[in-house]
Design a protein around this motif. Structure first.
Motif, mmCIF file in Angstrom:
data_model
loop_
_atom_site.group_PDB
_atom_site.id
_atom_site.type_symbol
_atom_site.label_atom_id
_atom_site.label_comp_id
_atom_site.label_asym_id
_atom_site.label_seq_id
_atom_site.Cartn_x
_atom_site.Cartn_y
_atom_site.Cartn_z
ATOM 1 N N ARG A 56 -59.505 25.406 -55.366
ATOM 2 C CA ARG A 56 -60.835 25.002 -55.822
ATOM 3 C C ARG A 56 -60.785 24.373 -57.210
ATOM 4 O O ARG A 56 -61.572 23.478 -57.520
ATOM 5 C CB ARG A 56 -61.763 26.215 -55.816
ATOM 6 C CG ARG A 56 -62.105 26.718 -54.427
ATOM 7 C CD ARG A 56 -63.109 25.829 -53.731
ATOM 8 N NE ARG A 56 -64.439 26.007 -54.306
ATOM 9 C CZ ARG A 56 -65.464 25.186 -54.070
ATOM 10 N NH1 ARG A 56 -65.301 24.135 -53.302
ATOM 11 N NH2 ARG A 56 -66.635 25.414 -54.614
ATOM 12 N N ALA A 57 -59.864 24.815 -58.053
ATOM 13 C CA ALA A 57 -59.711 24.187 -59.367
ATOM 14 C C ALA A 57 -59.262 22.747 -59.208
ATOM 15 O O ALA A 57 -59.780 21.833 -59.888
ATOM 16 C CB ALA A 57 -58.714 24.969 -60.216
ATOM 17 N N ALA A 58 -58.275 22.511 -58.325
ATOM 18 C CA ALA A 58 -57.813 21.149 -58.075
ATOM 19 C C ALA A 58 -58.930 20.287 -57.505
ATOM 20 O O ALA A 58 -59.118 19.130 -57.910
ATOM 21 C CB ALA A 58 -56.618 21.183 -57.113
ATOM 22 N N GLU A 59 -59.668 20.848 -56.567
ATOM 23 C CA GLU A 59 -60.790 20.126 -55.958
ATOM 24 C C GLU A 59 -61.864 19.820 -57.002
ATOM 25 O O GLU A 59 -62.390 18.694 -57.065
ATOM 26 C CB GLU A 59 -61.376 20.963 -54.825
ATOM 27 C CG GLU A 59 -62.582 20.340 -54.137
ATOM 28 C CD GLU A 59 -63.238 21.306 -53.174
ATOM 29 O OE1 GLU A 59 -63.767 20.846 -52.158
ATOM 30 O OE2 GLU A 59 -63.223 22.534 -53.436
ATOM 31 N N PRO A 76 -52.149 18.865 -57.675
ATOM 32 C CA PRO A 76 -52.574 18.430 -56.344
ATOM 33 C C PRO A 76 -53.608 17.309 -56.347
ATOM 34 O O PRO A 76 -53.517 16.371 -55.541
ATOM 35 C CB PRO A 76 -53.141 19.718 -55.722
ATOM 36 C CG PRO A 76 -52.369 20.803 -56.382
ATOM 37 C CD PRO A 76 -52.218 20.346 -57.803
ATOM 38 N N GLY A 77 -54.590 17.378 -57.224
ATOM 39 C CA GLY A 77 -55.588 16.312 -57.282
ATOM 40 C C GLY A 77 -54.993 14.989 -57.725
ATOM 41 O O GLY A 77 -55.389 13.914 -57.245
ATOM 42 N N ALA A 104 -56.653 17.681 -52.250
ATOM 43 C CA ALA A 104 -56.546 18.448 -53.495
ATOM 44 C C ALA A 104 -56.734 19.934 -53.233
ATOM 45 O O ALA A 104 -55.976 20.774 -53.736
ATOM 46 C CB ALA A 104 -57.581 17.944 -54.502
ATOM 47 N N LEU A 105 -57.730 20.273 -52.437
ATOM 48 C CA LEU A 105 -58.016 21.672 -52.120
ATOM 49 C C LEU A 105 -56.862 22.318 -51.359
ATOM 50 O O LEU A 105 -56.349 23.373 -51.756
ATOM 51 C CB LEU A 105 -59.299 21.750 -51.290
ATOM 52 C CG LEU A 105 -59.620 23.110 -50.659
ATOM 53 C CD1 LEU A 105 -59.894 24.160 -51.727
ATOM 54 C CD2 LEU A 105 -60.806 22.997 -49.698
ATOM 55 N N ILE A 106 -56.433 21.689 -50.280
ATOM 56 C CA ILE A 106 -55.415 22.304 -49.427
ATOM 57 C C ILE A 106 -54.078 22.396 -50.145
ATOM 58 O O ILE A 106 -53.389 23.423 -50.095
ATOM 59 C CB ILE A 106 -55.273 21.521 -48.105
ATOM 60 C CG1 ILE A 106 -56.606 21.498 -47.351
ATOM 61 C CG2 ILE A 106 -54.185 22.147 -47.231
ATOM 62 C CD1 ILE A 106 -56.658 20.477 -46.225
ATOM 63 N N ASN A 107 -53.696 21.327 -50.824
ATOM 64 C CA ASN A 107 -52.421 21.366 -51.551
ATOM 65 C C ASN A 107 -52.465 22.354 -52.710
ATOM 66 O O ASN A 107 -51.444 22.963 -53.051
ATOM 67 C CB ASN A 107 -52.069 19.969 -52.064
ATOM 68 C CG ASN A 107 -51.533 19.071 -50.966
ATOM 69 O OD1 ASN A 107 -51.027 19.536 -49.952
ATOM 70 N ND2 ASN A 107 -51.643 17.770 -51.161
ATOM 71 N N GLY A 108 -53.628 22.525 -53.319
ATOM 72 C CA GLY A 108 -53.764 23.536 -54.363
ATOM 73 C C GLY A 108 -53.559 24.934 -53.812
ATOM 74 O O GLY A 108 -52.890 25.772 -54.434
#
Length: 455
Positions: free
Chosen positions: A207-210, A109-110, A80-84
């Motif tokens: 970070r929002a996705a994470e 992403p998440g 989630a973090l990396i794809n975001g």
């Protein structure tokens, strides 16, 4: 959880939005997915994405989810973090002006990571995406104006709530658990506009996705948190904005229907100038004929895209003056390669930038309107306005433009044939029973230097 509380109302109304999605709204969600994949595949090559990915690989994790451009071997949180980050690294992703958010980079992403890890369908991702988008739209319509004006980057803050709502829906959390997830998101949501023009901005989306994924997973596990985080006297709205309006607003149409896609690889705040000057150029204006250029913009642009003398290509994306120069010279701002560091050293562009001034309009000026006034060497004054809130063409026309945009983004990375096949697959995203094969077809193997080979 109070039946009349704002957090509860947003949860219920956003979840209801997925019950019977109109065909046009469903198609818009599919276009968001298509746009994001093109950006993430190209954005996977950006240094910020590579370095975030390298840290995750050194950290190690049980293999549960894939990172676009790098394959499997990542945890749901890491993916989630990396794809975001990858989806926002180029600053070329979609926007919603009512909430001041780049929504898809934060919300999608998440969902992809969770769906891959749990074997869920493309349609379940689309439904959850709509829930997350509508939740962010509701929250944004209430607080984003003052929140954004204070200096918060709403993609990282309001986007985190959207990502949480989406992840909670995909996991099937009940209302109480979803409200706790919102509470957990409220303690993680972050992002400052001071970072515009730096790599940290892309981290806001990641970070929002994470935060969305982890808030939902923690809530599912039983972690407690306030269930009224939006309206609490010391909650998100009260501390991060000028507060909530007097009553709960009724929501009718889908926020997703007002999604706007980018066709210039720069901050959306510069697009009005790019479009207006582009129109004047098409009418016959030559670069050497412009003696002075004045850009009149909403005062909020000063904290968003008014870097006067950019030193890097990334800073150039957030410079009204420099983008005016690019437009006047007819440089292709749809090409991400335009914003290479070398662009800021071009003498012809620098000369135009120095002849360009930015006027911050007084209160009452439409936030989304840019006025360009050009004095020519033969004494004429040319005036052109552009309103970025008006989408370019109907939904069908936007689909054609987005398909071309995605192909252009993907082809340098995965080749023309694979790019065409992947775009075709993405256009059937909602019909897929599982996503692992699709995510596998979007992979590129990177070395630390950013070179790639097909896998």
């Amino acid at each position: 959880m109070s039946a009349t509380g704002l957090t509860a109302t947003i949860i219920r109304q956003s979840r209801a939005a997925a019950a019977n999605i109109p065909p046009a709204t469903l198609e818009m969600a599919g276009l968001c997915v298509l746009d994001w994949f093109g950006l993430a595949i190209r954005g996977a090559q950006e240094p910020v994405t590579q370095w975030v990915r390298d840290v995750a690989m050194a950290e190690g994790a049980a293999s549960a989810a894939s990172v676009v451009g790098a394959g499997g071997g990542f945890s749901v949180r890491q993916a989630a973090l990396i794809n975001g980050v990858a989806g926002h690294a180029l600053d070329y992703d979609d926007v919603n002006l009512a909430m001041h958010v780049h929504p898809t980079a934060a919300i999608l992403p998440g969902l992809l990571a969770l769906a891959e890890a749990r074997g869920l369908s493309g349609r379940s991702v689309i439904d959850a995406f709509v829930v997350g988008y509508e939740a962010a739209g509701m929250i944004g319509s209430l607080i984003s104006a003052s929140h954004y004006a204070r200096g918060f980057h709403a993609t990282g803050t309001i986007g985190a709530f959207g990502a949480t709502a989406a992840s909670a829906h995909l996991l099937g959390l009940d209302e109480e658990a979803t409200a706790r997830a919102y509470g957990l998101a409220g303690s993680q949501a972050s992002g400052l506009k001071a970072q515009f023009g730096t790599m940290a901005k892309a981290l806001h989306a990641g970070r929002a996705a994470e935060a969305g994924v982890m808030s939902a997973l923690w809530a599912q596990a039983g972690v407690s948190a306030r269930t009224d985080i939006l309206e609490h006297p010391r909650g998100f709205a009260a501390t991060q904005s000028d507060g909530l309006p007097g009553g709960i607003m009724p929501w009718g149409s889908y926020a997703l229907d007002r999604n706007l896609f980018k066709y210039h690889a720069a901050c959306f705040g510069t697009h009005g100038a790019l479009e207006a000057i582009g129109a004047l150029r098409r009418q016959g204006l030559a670069p050497e004929a412009a003696r002075a250029i004045r850009l009149k913009v909403d005062a909020g642009a000063d904290a968003m895209c008014n870097i006067a003398a950019p030193r890097t290509g990334l800073e150039a994306k957030f410079s009204l003056r420099f983008n005016a120069a690019l437009a006047l010279q007819g440089v292709d701002t749809a090409d991400v390669a335009t914003y290479d560091d070398s662009v800021v050293r071009r003498p012809d562009l620098e000369a135009i930038r120095r002849r360009t001034t930015v006027e911050l309009a007084p209160a009452g000026w439409p936030e989304d309107v840019t006025e360009v006034r050009i004095e020519t060497t033969d004494g004429r004054v040319l005036v052109q306005r552009h309103d970025v809130s008006r989408p370019c063409g109907d939904l069908g026309g936007r689909k054609v433009r987005l398909r071309a945009k995605c192909l252009n983004l993907m082809k340098p990375v995965i080749g023309e044939e694979r790019a065409g096949d992947l775009v075709a697959d993405l256009e059937g995203f909602a019909k897929r029973e599982e996503l692992s094969a699709l995510l596998g077809s979007a992979q590129v193997s990177f070395s630390s230097g950013g070179s790639w080979s097909e896998v």
